[in-house]
Design a protein around this motif. Structure first.
Motif: not given
Length: 221
Positions: A69-70, A137-147
């Motif tokens: 995002i920014a 500083t990284l502003v981002y949208q995040y997604i669930e991840t596995d191990a």
């Protein structure tokens, strides 16, 4: 909605094409992530701020990064409110002088790296300017991840992701066909168009599945 690792779509694409393609897992993963972004999510993705130290012009993105995002120069991980980035607000600090008086101020030299000075390419962030041990500083949208760091996606997306990978494989190796007879060349072109149509239809189906009512919602009626 059942969730599965995006890796499953890659394995399905390899099974439906050629084991030789499995030698390029990073490229297949990039294609899978690209089309997952195109499919999107009905509920959107949450925000996160994380600080990195960069030397040079390339920053490796975290595994759970869905979309950048920014970027802010400096360490403002605990002060950045991502929801106000669209307004162009800088990170701020509040000094409570008393119950009635407080000072709100922006830290000196707090600046965003303008979006035309960076580009998100695959799993990396390419910056125009070169940095030397600079905190960003990284502003981002995040997604669930596995191990293992693979994105967790809706099971309804797997078919669309698989078909898009098959289309990209056909496009990537299309140059070999031009050494063949015209009849074979024409047949391959038709196959590529069919694959393109199939993945576009699958994307629409995936979005439609995401929009369906859940069992809980149906029970509330």
């Amino acid at each position: 909605m059942k969730k599965v690792p995006i890796r499953q779509a890659i394995l399905d694409a390899i099974d439906q094409s050629d084991e030789f393609i499995g030698r390029y897992p990073n490229q297949l993963l990039k294609w899978a992530k690209y089309i997952e972004k195109e499919i999107g999510s009905l509920n959107g993705y949450p925000f996160k701020a994380k600080t990195f130290t960069i030397t040079g012009t390339i920053l490796d993105l975290p595994d759970d990064c869905y979309r950048v995002i920014a970027i802010i120069q400096g360490n403002y991980e605990d002060q950045t409110n991502a929801h106000y980035l669209q307004l162009g607000n800088l990170p701020y600090q509040i000094d409570e002088v008393s119950d009635e008086i407080s000072y709100v101020w922006a830290p000196e030299n707090t600046t965003y790296v303008q979006s035309h000075f960076w580009e998100e390419i695959g799993d990396q962030l390419q910056l125009v300017r070169e940095f030397e041990d600079q905190e960003l500083t990284l502003v981002y949208q995040y997604i669930e991840t596995d191990a293992n760091g693979f994105w967790i996606v809706n099971e309804s997306h797997l078919d669309a992701i698989t078909k898009f990978i098959l289309f990209k494989i056909a496009m990537k190796y299309r140059w070999k066909i031009f050494k063949s007879e015209k009849l074979l060349r024409s047949g391959h072109q038709m196959m590529v168009k069919d694959l393109e149509r199939d993945y576009n239809i699958a994307i629409r189906h995936a979005r439609a599945e995401d929009g369906k009512e859940s069992e809980f919602e149906r029970q509330q009626k």
